[in-house]
Design an enzyme around this catalytic site. Structure first.
Site, PDB file in Angstrom:
ATOM      1  N   GLU A 148       0.834  -1.216   0.000  1.00  0.00           N
ATOM      2  CA  GLU A 148       0.000   0.000   0.000  1.00  0.00           C
ATOM      3  C   GLU A 148       0.862   1.257   0.000  1.00  0.00           C
ATOM      4  O   GLU A 148       0.560   2.222  -0.691  1.00  0.00           O
ATOM      5  CB  GLU A 148      -0.942   0.017   1.219  1.00  0.00           C
ATOM      6  CG  GLU A 148      -1.989  -1.084   1.231  1.00  0.00           C
ATOM      7  CD  GLU A 148      -3.107  -0.900   0.205  1.00  0.00           C
ATOM      8  OE1 GLU A 148      -3.150   0.129  -0.486  1.00  0.00           O
ATOM      9  OE2 GLU A 148      -3.930  -1.830   0.086  1.00  0.00           O
TER      10      GLU A 148
ATOM     11  N   ARG B 163       0.697   3.795  -3.222  1.00  0.00           N
ATOM     12  CA  ARG B 163       0.095   5.120  -2.994  1.00  0.00           C
ATOM     13  C   ARG B 163       1.155   6.190  -2.788  1.00  0.00           C
ATOM     14  O   ARG B 163       1.121   7.240  -3.415  1.00  0.00           O
ATOM     15  CB  ARG B 163      -0.837   5.075  -1.790  1.00  0.00           C
ATOM     16  CG  ARG B 163      -1.954   4.071  -1.982  1.00  0.00           C
ATOM     17  CD  ARG B 163      -3.026   4.237  -0.941  1.00  0.00           C
ATOM     18  NE  ARG B 163      -3.768   2.995  -0.795  1.00  0.00           N
ATOM     19  CZ  ARG B 163      -5.014   2.915  -0.380  1.00  0.00           C
ATOM     20  NH1 ARG B 163      -5.673   3.999  -0.062  1.00  0.00           N
ATOM     21  NH2 ARG B 163      -5.622   1.747  -0.264  1.00  0.00           N
TER      22      ARG B 163
ATOM     23  N   ASP C  76      -4.548  -9.822  -8.485  1.00  0.00           N
ATOM     24  CA  ASP C  76      -4.785  -8.852  -9.568  1.00  0.00           C
ATOM     25  C   ASP C  76      -3.586  -8.102 -10.150  1.00  0.00           C
ATOM     26  O   ASP C  76      -3.167  -8.337 -11.290  1.00  0.00           O
ATOM     27  CB  ASP C  76      -5.877  -7.845  -9.142  1.00  0.00           C
ATOM     28  CG  ASP C  76      -5.674  -7.229  -7.749  1.00  0.00           C
ATOM     29  OD1 ASP C  76      -4.604  -7.440  -7.163  1.00  0.00           O
ATOM     30  OD2 ASP C  76      -6.584  -6.530  -7.269  1.00  0.00           O
TER      31      ASP C  76
END
Ligand code: DMJ
Length: 650
Positions: free
Chosen positions: A277, A281, A410
């Site tokens: 993360e 980000r 994914d």
């Protein structure tokens, strides 16, 4: 160590000159005896003082070098108690429920602990060696060393200032093609795009008003929201939104965001963070902000953060831990992950950012770390050519055979394709891995419902679960983006696959009361593209369906994609917009909104950016020159004819 045992060392080093006694063995000691304990000369007093201060320093040093006792205790005593509650529902990946056992996790943690014990021991020994060496020096030599150290520090600081950052090479910035675009020529499209910009302003202004500097906004309770994905690193929304502000030409807002980054973005915190993360980000957001604006502060912060993430790779295989304490450098995996494994979508989604970190810092270490991940993966047998979601970083073996193109899997596939595109199609290994994986996915996971909807199921040890996540909907865009390079004349087929996934995901929106898609929908028990379980009916402002519309629009210019995107805008305005920003919805099949009270940072970085691009001309961030990381942060293609000199020029 007792002080007495240090004295002989010291006596032989000081020598006759210092004590004024006769030369020869034991002279120092003899001199001191002759003078008597009560009659030390000034030099002797100084020498004794030096010995005692060294001793005290050693004692304190030993205390500081001792390992963190809480960590040791948890490693030694709590092996079977490694189960912890899973982190709260994430922004990114959905988290699997806790599993019984937890032994492998504890073992993995203990492996990390053993490594750090080694480090501590080595540090301790080095400190002792240095202390001994120091004690053997004359006071004048010690003073000279201190002077030299000071000068070196000053020189380094001067050098860093000139280079514009901590050890960063100087770099001439040239803005890549397409950082800004034309106004849409069609007034109706322009109007829609303006509306999307107004949505961004509403989200941003409220974040600024109620949660400035915190990670996310709670738009109903009008206060900050903190997720443990970022530890106590702050400002996720600011960093995630920077490039959206830039491309929407919200100049004032971009300036205030930049100033916040300059003054407040701090990675020197004691925080356990999600490597994935923080990478997608924060590192991604900073890299894009640099490439768009050329502001050095973003390059400097991106590299600084990248360096903080490096200890995550200190595992026997180099497959990084999922979680890392960026102060201590100690990593571990999610307690719920099968067999102490790292997660495919997490360690497989570092590649683009790390290649750019090497490009911008001149330090190959970042690229080496992610290339090693490839090496490990390529050595492994893949069941039916598929990549399981779990890989143990210590043994290098797969965990549970669960394959998914949605959560947990994914963006690993996305990054294989984009690594090839981002290297101007030179990364042949990435290309091969991507198309081979798609082949296996088509054979084993892609199915058509009786109503004619194409979907991507999940694979569990050979059995299919006929469920598709909202996250999986990104794959429509991925198939279309990769169509051009598809082997065996399958370009048309891959575009068609993208179009079919886009249609299925649109259906998942269209079959709800709110026209917003659920977290997961099923194709069994007599339903198609509908969520059947209560805990799968929520919508948290996710971007994947709109992302696919944007790719499909750019690659086909079929107007239905803009129409579907506009339907989503209307639904967002009707159901998610509140006075204090935008909120997720707990049940999209209900006629009355129950808000979850979180404005996810990816709503600003992804959902609104993809909508804006959907209603922009193709010259804004064109695909030949940019790839989007999985958080929609644009990174420039590293064109081969530029060598490694510079990025594209305008
Ligand atoms: C984002 O943080 C990224 O797109 C990630 O890859 C998974 N999904 C969330 C948004 O849904």
């Amino acid at each position: 160590m007792p002080a007495a045992s240090l004295l002989p060392l010291f006596g032989s080093a000081v020598g006759p000159g210092a004590l004024g006694g006769p030369a020869g063995g034991g002279a120092g000691g003899g001199g001191r005896k002759a003078a008597g304990p009560g009659a030390f000369r000034l030099t002797e007093k100084f020498v004794l003082l030096l010995v005692f201060s060294a001793f005290i320093t050693l004692c304190f040093g030993a205390i500081f070098f001792l390992p963190d006792s809480s960590k040791l205790l948890s490693g030694v005593f709590f092996h079977s108690a490694a189960l912890q509650p899973p982190p709260p529902p994430p922004g990114g990946q959905p988290r699997a429920p806790p599993q019984p056992g937890g032994g492998p996790v504890a073992a993995a943690a203990a492996a990390g602990g053993a490594g750090s014990l080694e480090r501590i021991r080595a540090d301790h020994e080095r400190a002792l060696r240095e202390a001994k060496e120091t004690l053997q020096k004359l006071p004048e030599e010690i003073r000279r060393d201190i002077r030299q150290d000071k000068e070196k520090l000053l020189q380094d600081a001067r050098g860093r200032k000139e280079a514009g950052g901590p050890g960063l090479p100087q770099r001439l910035f040239r803005q890549p093609v397409g950082a800004v675009g034309q106004e849409p020529s069609d007034p109706a499209v322009r109007q829609k795009r303006d509306k999307i910009k107004e949505m961004m302003k509403h989200a941003w202004d409220n974040y600024k008003r109620y949660a400035w500097g915190l990670n996310e906004l709670k738009p109903i309770s009008k206060q900050g929201h903190s997720s443990n994905l970022f530890g106590n690193i702050q400002g996720a929304t600011i960093v995630d939104a920077l490039d959206t502000l830039y491309i929407m030409e919200m100049k004032e807002e971009f300036k205030e965001a930049k100033e916040w980054v300059e003054k407040n973005l701090d990675f020197n915190v004691n925080a356990e963070i999600s490597v994935f993360e923080v990478n997608i980000r924060f590192v991604g957001g900073l890299l894009s902000a640099y490439y768009l604006s050329g502001e050095e502060v973003f390059r400097k912060k991106a590299v600084e953060l990248g360096e903080k993430l490096l200890p995550a790779f200190n595992t026997p295989t180099g497959i990084p831990w999922a979680l890392l304490n960026i102060k201590s450098g100690i990593g571990r995996n999610w307690p719920w992950a099968s067999g102490g494994s790292s997660i495919l979508a997490e360690f497989g989604t570092l590649h683009l950012e790390f290649v750019h970190l090497s490009h911008l810092s001149g330090n190959p270490v970042f690229a080496e770390k992610v290339m090693n991940i490839r090496k490990v993966l390529n050595r492994l047998d893949k069941p039916e050519g598929l990549y399981p979601n779990y890989l143990n970083p210590s043994s290098g073996q797969w965990g549970q055979h669960h394959v998914s193109i949605g959560g947990l899997g994914d963006s690993f596939y996305e990054y294989l394709l984009k690594a090839w595109l981002m290297t101007d199609k030179t990364d042949e290994e990435g290309k091969k891995m991507y198309y081979d994986a798609v082949q296996a996915i088509e054979t084993h996971l892609i199915r058509k419902s009786s109503g004619g909807l194409t979907y991507i199921a999940e694979w569990k040890g050979g059995l299919l679960e006929h469920k598709m996540g909202h996250l999986t909907c990104f794959a429509g865009g991925m198939f279309a983006l990769g169509a051009d390079g598809a082997p065996n004349d399958r370009t048309g087929h891959h575009i068609e696959l993208g179009a079919e996934i886009a249609r299925t995901c649109h259906e998942s929106y269209d079959r709800t009361s709110m026209k917003l898609g659920p977290e997961a929908f099923r194709f069994d028990g007599g339903v198609e593209a509908i969520a059947t379980r209560q805990n799968e009916k929520y919508y948290i402002l996710r971007p994947e369906v709109i992302e696919t519309y944007m790719y499909m629009w750019r690659l086909t210019h079929d107007p239905k994609y803009r129409q579907w995107g506009w339907e989503a805008v209307e639904a967002l305005e009707k159901h998610c917009r509140v006075d204090g920003g935008y909120s997720g919805i707990r049940d999209v099949y209900n006629n009355h909104e129950s808000h979850d009270d979180v404005q996810q940072s990816f709503f600003l970085s992804e959902t609104l950016k993809y909508l804006y691009l959907l209603f922009s001309e193709d010259d804004l961030l064109p695909f030949e020159h940019w790839v989007f990381n999985t958080e929609a942060h644009p990174l420039p293609v590293l064109h081969k004819d530029d060598g490694n000199k510079e990025d594209d020029q305008k």
